[in-house]
Design a protein around this motif. Structure first.
Motif, PDB file in Angstrom:
ATOM      1  N   GLY A   1       0.810  -1.208   0.000  1.00 18.31           N
ATOM      2  CA  GLY A   1       0.000   0.000   0.000  1.00 18.31           C
ATOM      3  C   GLY A   1       0.847   1.264   0.000  1.00 18.31           C
ATOM      4  O   GLY A   1       1.892   1.332  -0.646  1.00 18.31           O
ATOM      5  N   ARG A   2       0.418   2.254   0.769  1.00 19.20           N
ATOM      6  CA  ARG A   2       1.011   3.593   0.736  1.00 19.20           C
ATOM      7  C   ARG A   2       2.431   3.603   1.318  1.00 19.20           C
ATOM      8  O   ARG A   2       2.826   2.717   2.066  1.00 19.20           O
ATOM      9  CB  ARG A   2       0.136   4.552   1.550  1.00 19.20           C
ATOM     10  N   PRO A   3       3.210   4.650   0.980  1.00 23.74           N
ATOM     11  CA  PRO A   3       4.523   4.807   1.599  1.00 23.74           C
ATOM     12  C   PRO A   3       4.382   5.300   3.029  1.00 23.74           C
ATOM     13  O   PRO A   3       3.391   5.957   3.388  1.00 23.74           O
ATOM     14  CB  PRO A   3       5.203   5.856   0.721  1.00 23.74           C
ATOM     15  N   ALA A   4       5.367   5.026   3.853  1.00 23.63           N
ATOM     16  CA  ALA A   4       5.388   5.486   5.238  1.00 23.63           C
ATOM     17  C   ALA A   4       6.739   6.128   5.518  1.00 23.63           C
ATOM     18  O   ALA A   4       7.752   5.796   4.891  1.00 23.63           O
ATOM     19  CB  ALA A   4       5.150   4.316   6.199  1.00 23.63           C
TER      20      ALA A   4
ATOM     21  N   ALA B   1       1.858  -2.627   4.390  1.00 25.96           N
ATOM     22  CA  ALA B   1       1.082  -3.786   3.943  1.00 25.96           C
ATOM     23  C   ALA B   1       0.416  -4.384   5.183  1.00 25.96           C
ATOM     24  O   ALA B   1       0.639  -3.924   6.310  1.00 25.96           O
ATOM     25  CB  ALA B   1       1.984  -4.806   3.260  1.00 25.96           C
ATOM     26  N   ARG B   2      -0.401  -5.408   4.977  1.00 27.14           N
ATOM     27  CA  ARG B   2      -1.047  -6.089   6.113  1.00 27.14           C
ATOM     28  C   ARG B   2      -0.910  -7.601   5.933  1.00 27.14           C
ATOM     29  O   ARG B   2      -0.989  -8.116   4.820  1.00 27.14           O
ATOM     30  CB  ARG B   2      -2.520  -5.699   6.223  1.00 27.14           C
ATOM     31  N   HIS B   3      -0.711  -8.260   7.066  1.00 26.76           N
ATOM     32  CA  HIS B   3      -0.615  -9.714   7.075  1.00 26.76           C
ATOM     33  C   HIS B   3      -1.380 -10.231   8.278  1.00 26.76           C
ATOM     34  O   HIS B   3      -1.045  -9.919   9.423  1.00 26.76           O
ATOM     35  CB  HIS B   3       0.860 -10.153   7.154  1.00 26.76           C
ATOM     36  N   GLU B   4      -2.437 -10.987   8.009  1.00 29.14           N
ATOM     37  CA  GLU B   4      -3.282 -11.557   9.065  1.00 29.14           C
ATOM     38  C   GLU B   4      -3.729 -10.477  10.049  1.00 29.14           C
ATOM     39  O   GLU B   4      -3.723 -10.664  11.265  1.00 29.14           O
ATOM     40  CB  GLU B   4      -2.517 -12.687   9.786  1.00 29.14           C
ATOM     41  N   GLY B   5      -4.104  -9.321   9.487  1.00 28.99           N
ATOM     42  CA  GLY B   5      -4.628  -8.224  10.284  1.00 28.99           C
ATOM     43  C   GLY B   5      -3.586  -7.323  10.910  1.00 28.99           C
ATOM     44  O   GLY B   5      -3.925  -6.302  11.510  1.00 28.99           O
ATOM     45  N   ARG B   6      -2.312  -7.665  10.791  1.00 33.30           N
ATOM     46  CA  ARG B   6      -1.239  -6.877  11.404  1.00 33.30           C
ATOM     47  C   ARG B   6      -0.585  -5.979  10.364  1.00 33.30           C
ATOM     48  O   ARG B   6      -0.331  -6.382   9.230  1.00 33.30           O
ATOM     49  CB  ARG B   6      -0.181  -7.803  12.005  1.00 33.30           C
TER      50      ARG B   6
ATOM     51  N   HIS C   1      11.971  -1.832   0.376  1.00 35.53           N
ATOM     52  CA  HIS C   1      12.376  -2.259  -0.967  1.00 35.53           C
ATOM     53  C   HIS C   1      11.183  -2.662  -1.844  1.00 35.53           C
ATOM     54  O   HIS C   1      11.339  -3.466  -2.766  1.00 35.53           O
ATOM     55  CB  HIS C   1      13.386  -3.411  -0.898  1.00 35.53           C
ATOM     56  N   ALA C   2      10.015  -2.099  -1.564  1.00 33.84           N
ATOM     57  CA  ALA C   2       8.832  -2.376  -2.379  1.00 33.84           C
ATOM     58  C   ALA C   2       8.340  -1.067  -2.984  1.00 33.84           C
ATOM     59  O   ALA C   2       9.006  -0.027  -2.910  1.00 33.84           O
ATOM     60  CB  ALA C   2       7.748  -3.026  -1.522  1.00 33.84           C
ATOM     61  N   LEU C   3       7.135  -1.111  -3.597  1.00 26.89           N
ATOM     62  CA  LEU C   3       6.485   0.066  -4.179  1.00 26.89           C
ATOM     63  C   LEU C   3       4.977  -0.106  -4.049  1.00 26.89           C
ATOM     64  O   LEU C   3       4.466  -1.239  -4.082  1.00 26.89           O
ATOM     65  CB  LEU C   3       6.854   0.210  -5.661  1.00 26.89           C
ATOM     66  N   PRO C   4       4.239   1.007  -3.908  1.00 28.03           N
ATOM     67  CA  PRO C   4       2.782   0.896  -3.819  1.00 28.03           C
ATOM     68  C   PRO C   4       2.198   0.151  -5.017  1.00 28.03           C
ATOM     69  O   PRO C   4       2.614   0.359  -6.165  1.00 28.03           O
ATOM     70  CB  PRO C   4       2.327   2.358  -3.803  1.00 28.03           C
ATOM     71  N   GLY C   5       1.247  -0.729  -4.740  1.00 29.61           N
ATOM     72  CA  GLY C   5       0.577  -1.491  -5.788  1.00 29.61           C
ATOM     73  C   GLY C   5       1.255  -2.792  -6.151  1.00 29.61           C
ATOM     74  O   GLY C   5       0.667  -3.630  -6.843  1.00 29.61           O
ATOM     75  N   GLU C   6       2.478  -3.000  -5.697  1.00 32.82           N
ATOM     76  CA  GLU C   6       3.177  -4.237  -6.044  1.00 32.82           C
ATOM     77  C   GLU C   6       2.662  -5.413  -5.216  1.00 32.82           C
ATOM     78  O   GLU C   6       2.193  -5.252  -4.086  1.00 32.82           O
ATOM     79  CB  GLU C   6       4.678  -4.087  -5.824  1.00 32.82           C
ATOM     80  N   VAL C   7       2.790  -6.599  -5.794  1.00 35.84           N
ATOM     81  CA  VAL C   7       2.609  -7.842  -5.050  1.00 35.84           C
ATOM     82  C   VAL C   7       3.997  -8.448  -4.909  1.00 35.84           C
ATOM     83  O   VAL C   7       4.695  -8.678  -5.906  1.00 35.84           O
ATOM     84  CB  VAL C   7       1.654  -8.810  -5.769  1.00 35.84           C
ATOM     85  N   VAL C   8       4.426  -8.649  -3.668  1.00 33.49           N
ATOM     86  CA  VAL C   8       5.790  -9.104  -3.430  1.00 33.49           C
ATOM     87  C   VAL C   8       5.800 -10.245  -2.418  1.00 33.49           C
ATOM     88  O   VAL C   8       4.860 -10.417  -1.635  1.00 33.49           O
ATOM     89  CB  VAL C   8       6.681  -7.958  -2.905  1.00 33.49           C
ATOM     90  N   ARG C   9       6.854 -11.028  -2.474  1.00 33.75           N
ATOM     91  CA  ARG C   9       7.113 -11.965  -1.401  1.00 33.75           C
ATOM     92  C   ARG C   9       8.084 -11.279  -0.454  1.00 33.75           C
ATOM     93  O   ARG C   9       9.107 -10.731  -0.885  1.00 33.75           O
ATOM     94  CB  ARG C   9       7.710 -13.266  -1.929  1.00 33.75           C
ATOM     95  N   VAL C  10       7.755 -11.286   0.833  1.00 34.48           N
ATOM     96  CA  VAL C  10       8.594 -10.632   1.824  1.00 34.48           C
ATOM     97  C   VAL C  10       9.187 -11.665   2.767  1.00 34.48           C
ATOM     98  O   VAL C  10       8.638 -12.759   2.932  1.00 34.48           O
ATOM     99  CB  VAL C  10       7.801  -9.585   2.646  1.00 34.48           C
ATOM    100  N   ARG C  11      10.306 -11.304   3.357  1.00 30.80           N
ATOM    101  CA  ARG C  11      10.878 -12.071   4.451  1.00 30.80           C
ATOM    102  C   ARG C  11      10.767 -11.212   5.703  1.00 30.80           C
ATOM    103  O   ARG C  11      11.249 -10.082   5.742  1.00 30.80           O
ATOM    104  CB  ARG C  11      12.331 -12.424   4.163  1.00 30.80           C
ATOM    105  N   PHE C  12      10.118 -11.752   6.729  1.00 29.02           N
ATOM    106  CA  PHE C  12       9.917 -11.005   7.969  1.00 29.02           C
ATOM    107  C   PHE C  12      11.247 -10.859   8.713  1.00 29.02           C
ATOM    108  O   PHE C  12      12.041 -11.804   8.803  1.00 29.02           O
ATOM    109  CB  PHE C  12       8.889 -11.706   8.856  1.00 29.02           C
ATOM    110  N   THR C  13      11.461  -9.668   9.259  1.00 28.21           N
ATOM    111  CA  THR C  13      12.692  -9.391  10.006  1.00 28.21           C
ATOM    112  C   THR C  13      12.426  -9.090  11.473  1.00 28.21           C
ATOM    113  O   THR C  13      13.298  -9.326  12.311  1.00 28.21           O
ATOM    114  CB  THR C  13      13.444  -8.207   9.383  1.00 28.21           C
ATOM    115  N   GLU C  14      11.244  -8.572  11.797  1.00 30.21           N
ATOM    116  CA  GLU C  14      10.873  -8.305  13.190  1.00 30.21           C
ATOM    117  C   GLU C  14       9.398  -8.659  13.356  1.00 30.21           C
ATOM    118  O   GLU C  14       8.537  -8.065  12.690  1.00 30.21           O
ATOM    119  CB  GLU C  14      11.108  -6.837  13.559  1.00 30.21           C
TER     120      GLU C  14
END
Length: 455
Positions: A32-35, A42-47, A53-66
């Motif tokens: 979603g939007r920049p911060a 973005a949101r994952h399971e409500g969080r 390293h992404a951009l608004p509107g993209e669909v990406v695979r992320v690796r969680f760091t925290e």
């Protein structure tokens, strides 16, 4: 589709609902939007997840760091792009490219987190971020345009006149990974001016050195290299490293005191801005972008319009970048107060303002100096560190009732917070300029003119 990463262990599900994914787990997210801070929401399971390293509107695979269970948000890095934004471009610096780094199983170096974004889109996103900070923290709506620095290259590279490097265990020039003590060797720094890369410090054997700082005058000239020795390194070893560095002055920097010991050449740089010469010693603060001093001095003078005979306070004044032209503008019938906390930087200010008897240079905390200052002020200029000025300093400025305040800021969040304090006291935001003085990063600089309420 770009380089993928090996699948990590999926998150687990607890009795009370989905548990936090472990660090290193992956997920597919829509951005979603920049911060503020170089992230995208973005949101994952409500969080809420702040993704780099992404951009608004993209669909990406992320690796969680925290992913702490009790955190209000999680952090993640994009490691694979499934649907790319039209504004995504090839990153100009491979070791800062998140996708390439992920394919090698490691994080990126810090310092070029927007390098995957088209330069014009970077500025549009920065404007959006600045507007959001104004709205959220200062409760004011303002359209923002982010300006390029004078003489900016079309690719936004080769602008840094200062760079700090680490040294790895093998004695190679290196940089820190983002939010990590781990370092990786580097062989260039595309954001740096040519004079820094031309030193080819990555070809040297730097064993015994912990950190290497390099500075080059904004208008060109001989670089200054400062070596920070590791504990136990002998002076002979440091001298040997210094002798291997060609075409530069070299000194030893005490990281705690900021003192510099000369090894060869000189321990200071001469800068020139709009015909005014400045001396900057050792690790003393100076604007990093080669075009930043000219852009900011011009904005300040146009903004506060100092007049002969006026009384001006320059707070967080540094070596006198703004103090010198302000002192010239008000002339000997005026008065300028320069306040700077760093003893070394304050000494540079005294050199740069030598013979200017109408300038008072005070080294100390801004709030302490203002607390005992009794002379009237026509204009106050402040250029605080990233944390901003804070409520107490703003209150002291308001009580001084200058005709105008000029506020130079390197952080939109702290500026918006301080602006909110001014607005709450009845002041108004009269003019605002935002500059892209850190291309390929999320950082930006701004100048604002604030006016008091009508008498």
């Amino acid at each position: 589709m770009t380089d993928a990463v090996p699948a990590a262990a999926p998150s687990t599900t607890g009795a009370d609902g989905p548990a936090a994914p472990g660090p290193g787990s992956t997920a597919e997210l829509t951005i979603g939007r920049p911060a503020h801070g170089g992230h995208f929401v973005a949101r994952h399971e409500g969080r809420v997840v702040f993704v780099r390293h992404a951009l608004p509107g993209e669909v990406v695979r992320v690796r969680f760091t925290e992913t702490d269970d009790d955190a209000s948000f999680w952090r993640a890095d994009a490691v694979e792009v499934l649907q790319a934004s039209p504004h995504r471009v090839t990153h100009p610096w491979p070791v800062a490219d998140a996708l390439k780094a992920a394919a090698r199983g490691r994080a990126t170096v810090g310092g070029a987190e927007f390098g995957h974004i088209d330069l014009a889109e970077q500025r549009r996103l920065k404007a959006q971020i600045f507007e959001e900070q104004l709205s959220r923290l200062a409760k004011t709506d303002r359209a923002v345009t982010v300006e390029a620095a004078p003489g900016e290259a079309a690719d936004g590279l080769a602008w840094r006149t200062r760079a700090a490097f680490a040294v790895d265990a093998a004695g190679r020039l290196a940089m820190h990974l983002h939010r990590s003590h781990e370092v990786v060797p580097v062989r260039d720094m595309p954001l740096a001016v040519a004079a820094i890369n031309d030193l080819r410090l990555w070809t040297l054997e730097l064993t015994g050195i912990e950190r290497v700082d390099v500075a080059v005058p904004s208008g060109g000239g001989e670089p200054l290299v400062l070596l920070v020795p590791a504990a136990g390194t002998t002076p002979r070893r440091v001298a040997s490293v210094a002798s291997s560095i060609d075409s530069a002055s070299v000194g030893v920097l005490d990281a705690e005191s900021g003192q510099v010991q000369r090894l060869k050449g000189r321990t200071w740089l001469q800068e020139s801005v709009l015909g005014i010469d400045y001396r900057v010693t050792g690790a003393g603060f100076w604007q990093i972008h080669r075009g930043a001093p000219e852009a900011l001095v011009t904005a300040v003078l146009d903004g506060v319009q100092p007049a002969a005979g006026e009384r001006i306070a320059d707070l967080y004044a540094g070596v006198g970048l703004f103090t010198v032209p302000l002192a010239r503008a008000v002339g000997p019938d005026g008065a300028v107060l320069s306040v700077e906390g760093s003893p070394g930087t304050s000494r540079d200010a005294r050199r740069n303002l030598h013979g200017q008897d109408h300038v008072s240079i005070v080294q100390g905390r801004v709030d302490a100096v203002l607390g005992r200052w009794t002379e009237p002020l026509d204009v106050v200029l402040l250029d605080p560190p990233r944390a901003g000025a804070g409520r107490k300093v703003v209150r002291q400025i308001v009580q001084a009732r200058p005709r105008a305040v000029g506020y130079v800021s390197c952080d939109p969040a702290s500026f918006a917070r301080d602006l909110g304090y001014f607005l709450g006291a009845g002041w108004s935001l009269d003019a605002l300029r935002v500059f892209d003085l850190y291309p390929h990063t999320h950082h930006m600089e701004s100048f604002a003119r604030l006016l008091p309420p009508p008498a």
